[in-house]
Design a protein around this motif. Structure first.
Motif, PDB file in Angstrom:
ATOM      1  N   ALA A 211       0.825  -1.200   0.000  1.00 18.47           N
ATOM      2  CA  ALA A 211       0.000   0.000   0.000  1.00 18.47           C
ATOM      3  C   ALA A 211       0.862   1.253   0.000  1.00 18.47           C
ATOM      4  O   ALA A 211       0.471   2.293  -0.540  1.00 18.47           O
ATOM      5  CB  ALA A 211      -0.923  -0.002   1.224  1.00 18.47           C
ATOM      6  N   LEU A 212       2.043   1.159   0.585  1.00 15.83           N
ATOM      7  CA  LEU A 212       2.952   2.304   0.623  1.00 15.83           C
ATOM      8  C   LEU A 212       3.741   2.449  -0.670  1.00 15.83           C
ATOM      9  O   LEU A 212       4.287   3.511  -0.945  1.00 15.83           O
ATOM     10  CB  LEU A 212       3.909   2.154   1.810  1.00 15.83           C
ATOM     11  N   ASP A 213       3.846   1.378  -1.450  1.00 14.53           N
ATOM     12  CA  ASP A 213       4.544   1.403  -2.734  1.00 14.53           C
ATOM     13  C   ASP A 213       3.810   0.494  -3.721  1.00 14.53           C
ATOM     14  O   ASP A 213       4.206  -0.650  -3.945  1.00 14.53           O
ATOM     15  CB  ASP A 213       6.000   0.933  -2.576  1.00 14.53           C
ATOM     16  N   PRO A 214       2.733   0.992  -4.325  1.00 15.40           N
ATOM     17  CA  PRO A 214       1.967   0.166  -5.274  1.00 15.40           C
ATOM     18  C   PRO A 214       2.771  -0.262  -6.495  1.00 15.40           C
ATOM     19  O   PRO A 214       2.429  -1.257  -7.149  1.00 15.40           O
ATOM     20  CB  PRO A 214       0.807   1.093  -5.676  1.00 15.40           C
ATOM     21  N   SER A 215       3.864   0.446  -6.803  1.00 15.65           N
ATOM     22  CA  SER A 215       4.673   0.088  -7.977  1.00 15.65           C
ATOM     23  C   SER A 215       5.544  -1.136  -7.739  1.00 15.65           C
ATOM     24  O   SER A 215       5.980  -1.804  -8.675  1.00 15.65           O
ATOM     25  CB  SER A 215       5.566   1.262  -8.380  1.00 15.65           C
ATOM     26  N   GLY A 216       5.859  -1.411  -6.479  1.00 13.44           N
ATOM     27  CA  GLY A 216       6.756  -2.513  -6.172  1.00 13.44           C
ATOM     28  C   GLY A 216       8.177  -2.280  -6.627  1.00 13.44           C
ATOM     29  O   GLY A 216       8.913  -3.235  -6.886  1.00 13.44           O
ATOM     30  N   THR A 217       8.596  -1.036  -6.693  1.00 17.71           N
ATOM     31  CA  THR A 217       9.953  -0.711  -7.166  1.00 17.71           C
ATOM     32  C   THR A 217      10.706   0.262  -6.270  1.00 17.71           C
ATOM     33  O   THR A 217      11.914   0.424  -6.432  1.00 17.71           O
ATOM     34  CB  THR A 217       9.899  -0.097  -8.575  1.00 17.71           C
ATOM     35  N   GLN A 218      10.007   0.921  -5.344  1.00 11.96           N
ATOM     36  CA  GLN A 218      10.634   1.937  -4.495  1.00 11.96           C
ATOM     37  C   GLN A 218      10.634   1.441  -3.058  1.00 11.96           C
ATOM     38  O   GLN A 218       9.582   1.231  -2.466  1.00 11.96           O
ATOM     39  CB  GLN A 218       9.884   3.267  -4.603  1.00 11.96           C
ATOM     40  N   ILE A 219      11.798   1.263  -2.493  1.00  9.62           N
ATOM     41  CA  ILE A 219      11.933   0.657  -1.165  1.00  9.62           C
ATOM     42  C   ILE A 219      12.712   1.590  -0.256  1.00  9.62           C
ATOM     43  O   ILE A 219      13.610   2.308  -0.698  1.00  9.62           O
ATOM     44  CB  ILE A 219      12.648  -0.713  -1.274  1.00  9.62           C
ATOM     45  N   ARG A 220      12.379   1.545   1.007  1.00 11.01           N
ATOM     46  CA  ARG A 220      13.130   2.301   2.006  1.00 11.01           C
ATOM     47  C   ARG A 220      13.997   1.342   2.811  1.00 11.01           C
ATOM     48  O   ARG A 220      13.509   0.454   3.488  1.00 11.01           O
ATOM     49  CB  ARG A 220      12.169   3.038   2.939  1.00 11.01           C
ATOM     50  N   GLY A 221      15.293   1.519   2.698  1.00  7.45           N
ATOM     51  CA  GLY A 221      16.207   0.953   3.650  1.00  7.45           C
ATOM     52  C   GLY A 221      16.758  -0.427   3.410  1.00  7.45           C
ATOM     53  O   GLY A 221      16.221  -1.246   2.669  1.00  7.45           O
ATOM     54  N   THR A 222      17.888  -0.676   4.101  1.00  4.58           N
ATOM     55  CA  THR A 222      18.542  -1.970   4.163  1.00  4.58           C
ATOM     56  C   THR A 222      18.988  -2.179   5.598  1.00  4.58           C
ATOM     57  O   THR A 222      19.341  -1.226   6.297  1.00  4.58           O
ATOM     58  CB  THR A 222      19.726  -2.040   3.182  1.00  4.58           C
ATOM     59  N   PHE A 223      18.974  -3.423   6.055  1.00 10.98           N
ATOM     60  CA  PHE A 223      19.326  -3.705   7.455  1.00 10.98           C
ATOM     61  C   PHE A 223      19.777  -5.145   7.575  1.00 10.98           C
ATOM     62  O   PHE A 223      19.569  -5.970   6.687  1.00 10.98           O
ATOM     63  CB  PHE A 223      18.163  -3.403   8.401  1.00 10.98           C
ATOM     64  N   ASN A 224      20.389  -5.437   8.718  1.00 14.43           N
ATOM     65  CA  ASN A 224      21.060  -6.710   8.962  1.00 14.43           C
ATOM     66  C   ASN A 224      22.045  -7.010   7.840  1.00 14.43           C
ATOM     67  O   ASN A 224      22.066  -8.099   7.260  1.00 14.43           O
ATOM     68  CB  ASN A 224      20.072  -7.860   9.153  1.00 14.43           C
ATOM     69  N   ASN A 225      22.889  -6.023   7.567  1.00  9.79           N
ATOM     70  CA  ASN A 225      23.884  -6.116   6.494  1.00  9.79           C
ATOM     71  C   ASN A 225      25.104  -6.862   7.004  1.00  9.79           C
ATOM     72  O   ASN A 225      25.837  -6.370   7.850  1.00  9.79           O
ATOM     73  CB  ASN A 225      24.259  -4.719   6.012  1.00  9.79           C
ATOM     74  N   CYS A 226      25.303  -8.050   6.483  1.00  9.17           N
ATOM     75  CA  CYS A 226      26.344  -8.931   6.996  1.00  9.17           C
ATOM     76  C   CYS A 226      27.597  -8.797   6.132  1.00  9.17           C
ATOM     77  O   CYS A 226      28.262  -7.788   6.168  1.00  9.17           O
ATOM     78  CB  CYS A 226      25.818 -10.352   7.069  1.00  9.17           C
ATOM     79  N   ALA A 227      27.898  -9.805   5.326  1.00  8.32           N
ATOM     80  CA  ALA A 227      29.090  -9.706   4.487  1.00  8.32           C
ATOM     81  C   ALA A 227      28.783  -8.898   3.228  1.00  8.32           C
ATOM     82  O   ALA A 227      27.738  -8.260   3.118  1.00  8.32           O
ATOM     83  CB  ALA A 227      29.620 -11.096   4.156  1.00  8.32           C
ATOM     84  N   HIS A 228      29.653  -8.934   2.277  1.00  9.98           N
ATOM     85  CA  HIS A 228      29.619  -7.977   1.177  1.00  9.98           C
ATOM     86  C   HIS A 228      30.226  -8.598  -0.073  1.00  9.98           C
ATOM     87  O   HIS A 228      30.619  -9.759  -0.092  1.00  9.98           O
ATOM     88  CB  HIS A 228      30.404  -6.729   1.569  1.00  9.98           C
ATOM     89  N   GLY A 229      30.354  -7.791  -1.090  1.00  7.50           N
ATOM     90  CA  GLY A 229      31.065  -8.143  -2.304  1.00  7.50           C
ATOM     91  C   GLY A 229      31.527  -6.881  -3.001  1.00  7.50           C
ATOM     92  O   GLY A 229      31.092  -5.768  -2.671  1.00  7.50           O
TER      93      GLY A 229
END
Length: 632
Positions: A211-229
């Motif tokens: 309901a907050l993003d009907p497009s399914g393309t705009q997201i807020r945030g990232t979390f529990n960021n563990c390893a990387h590349g």
């Protein structure tokens, strides 16, 4: 196209590796065979890679390194990132936990994890650059003045600001010491509220619309960021690991929610009380929008991070990237959860010259695979492609977008090998050989749980192991040959030469891995505080960083960390004269989060870094006093 050199090397390794010969011959019983050094079957032993004096097991509340080395904390939780327009030390860290959410958004986040050093153009490549650091999770008992006794909108905002990623500029001075440059035009914090884009096959799918993003393309945030590349075109990949525990789930979850562990109480985070996105009873698709690999351009602080859905959804530990002989990007990923999987993504297109601008959509197109480790020492990459191998609409995979949201269910259906918490992956492109750490799995062989198999040969695997494989036909191939590099813990499960070698180093719960340019495999450990003082773990002391020579099998303990910490995030400068390591959650209390009324009860590290008594995760710069190459 087949890499003939890689295939030839793989054949040589298979002939000269007694462990692999036994596994090929004996199946499951051979999976615990000892790995003899490659030197045993060549006339001249290889040049020794490890030249430092190993450190002893320790329970000291300090970072201990070999003689002739020094370890200096340079970037701790609460340190100012050096935001443009602010004085160098602002906002200053408050030792009583009194920083506001707005201040925390301009400071180092909590619990440093995966990390990379990016050299800056216009400066000597090992003298100045950007450190990009993940901040995995928060200890609410230390983060707030009064701990986590009562949540408020401000506390939720501060907790969200302490998650995510830091980008800071660092420089080495004439004496070899490192410091964060403040202010810096590159300085940036990416948090649990930063605007992001969803791209790839799952973008816009019904399962990610809210309901907050009907497009399914705009997201807020990232979390529990563990390893990387790190990509060949110079971007940073941060990986969302245990994201499900942040959501308040329904009392009676459906099959999809159950497969991902969504439950009413989550893992103790109560963000949903003041941020409705995290209430899955109101917004059931929000949790489908997390668990992705996120691409970040560290050189452009105004850029929008992108969640790359083609790489699959998982409790991603990391995303290790190499290039196949035909130029395509190959991304290896482990999912750090019991009985989950190892994945590989092969891009459709080759990497183009021109940096990120020329490769903005490269990770949106390609094939995702999941690994099956067979008992005869061979393995196969199984394609996770909608419409193939029974992955059709009748099975719940009507499109590639839906399949990628349900990567676990698709891997279940293909019969991939359920692993003992696969974590970091490191590798050598020249031989197409990869290593993956498996921290352990105390549920292996328990009632109602999967039993042992060739790749995961120990029931109640509390010590973990490192598995390795060599790709057949190069990195983009679909077949491989595997063996155990080391079964951690009990010396009876380790290599014969490690048992009799004064420089051997026992360790448990391997987590972070990094193969440096010289060929040294760095192994970081994460024995949980609750396990550290009981049974076999007790004699191993605090968590550590171990250096391994894959050719000879030699192991040496390079570093031990302070009480209660995890060692993670290893990387060197290009000249290999500085090693950056992250010390995560020093003083973490077994069974509970730290008490703000007595924050130094378990650890007061890092002493002298800043006023105040709260233990703080931090990045440490390690160098040789004679300015030589690390570890040599």
């Amino acid at each position: 196209m087949e890499d003939s050199n890689a295939s030839a090397n793989a054949d040589i390794h298979a002939l000269c590796d007694p462990a692999r010969r036994v596994v090929l011959r004996g199946g499951l019983a051979a999976a615990s065979a000892l790995l003899a050094p490659l030197a045993a079957c060549v006339s001249t032993p290889p040049t020794r890679l490890l030249g430092f004096t190993g450190v002893a097991v320790s329970r000291a509340d300090a970072v201990l390194v070999p003689p002739g080395y020094v370890a200096e904390p340079i970037y701790a939780w609460g340190d100012a990132i050096g935001a443009p327009g602010l004085a160098p030390g602002l906002p200053a860290f408050r030792a009583d936990g009194g920083n506001s959410a707005a201040e925390q958004a301009l400071q180092a986040g909590m619990h440093h994890d995966g990390m990379h050093f990016f050299a800056l153009e216009g400066a000597p490549p090992s003298e100045r650059g950007l450190l990009v650091v993940n901040h995995e999770y928060t200890d609410e008992g230390l983060l707030h003045t009064d701990g986590a006794a009562a949540w408020s909108a401000e506390k939720v905002a501060k907790s969200q600001a302490a998650h995510g990623v830091s980008v800071v500029e660092v420089q080495r001075d004439a004496e070899g010491r490192w410091a964060v440059l403040r202010p810096s035009r590159y300085a940036r914090r990416i948090t649990a509220t930063t605007p992001m884009r969803l791209q790839g096959p799952s973008a816009g799918h019904a399962l990610v619309r809210t309901a907050l993003d009907p497009s399914g393309t705009q997201i807020r945030g990232t979390f529990n960021n563990c390893a990387h590349g790190v990509t060949p075109w110079g971007t940073y990949l941060t990986c969302e690991e245990n994201f499900v525990g942040y959501f308040h789930g329904p009392a009676e979850p459906d099959a999809h929610a159950r497969r991902w562990g969504l439950r009413p109480q989550g893992n103790g985070y109560r963000w949903h009380e003041h941020d409705e996105r995290f209430d899955a009873t109101r917004h059931p698709n929000e949790f489908n929008r997390h668990g992705w690999v996120v691409e970040i351009d560290p050189f452009d602080p105004a850029s929008t991070p992108i969640k790359r859905t083609a790489l699959g959804r998982a409790a991603h530990e990391g995303a290790f990237v190499m290039q196949a002989i035909d130029g395509r990007a190959v991304v290896y990923m482990g999912e750090d959860a019991r009985f989950e999987y190892i994945y590989k993504f092969v891009s459709r297109d080759a990497v183009r010259p021109g940096g990120f601008a020329a490769n903005r959509e490269l990770l949106d197109h390609g094939t995702l695979y999941v690994a099956r480790f067979d008992a005869d020492g061979s393995g196969q990459w199984l394609a996770l492609t909608a419409g193939q191998g029974g992955l059709d609409a009748a099975a719940g995979f009507a499109s590639q977008g839906e399949l990628l949201v349900k990567s676990r269910q698709a891997s279940d259906r293909l019969g991939a090998t359920k692993m003992d918490r696969p974590e970091w992956i490191a590798g050598d492109a020249s031989t197409a050989t990869l290593y993956c750490s498996l921290t352990g799995n105390s549920s292996r062989g328990q009632a109602g749980q999967p039993g042992v198999d060739a790749a995961n040969p120990r029931a109640d695997n509390s010590m973990g192991h490192v598995i390795r494989w060599t790709e057949s036909g190069g990195l983009a191939g679909t077949r491989f040959a595997w063996s155990h590099f080391v079964l951690a813990g009990d010396p009876a499960n380790e290599r014969a030469e490690a048992r009799g070698n004064a420089n051997g180093a026992e360790f448990a719960s391997p987590d972070g891995l990094w193969l440096d340019p010289r060929g040294v495999l760095w192994i970081q450990t994460d024995v949980s505080p609750s396990a550290m003082h009981r049974g076999e773990h007790a004699r191993l002391g605090n968590n550590m960083l171990v250096a391994a020579d894959p050719r000879s099998g030699e192991l040496r303990r390079f570093l031990t960390g302070p009480v209660g910490c995890e060692i993670t995030g290893v990387v060197t400068t290009p000249d290999m004269k500085t090693l950056f390591v992250n010390i995560q959650h020093p003083g973490e209390n077994p069974g509970q989060r730290n008490d703000p009324a007595n924050p130094t009860r378990h650890s007061s590290w890092p002493q002298g870094l800043a006023p105040g008594g709260r233990p703080r995760s931090a990045t440490v710069a390690i160098r040789r006093l004679d300015r030589g190459v690390i570890g040599s």
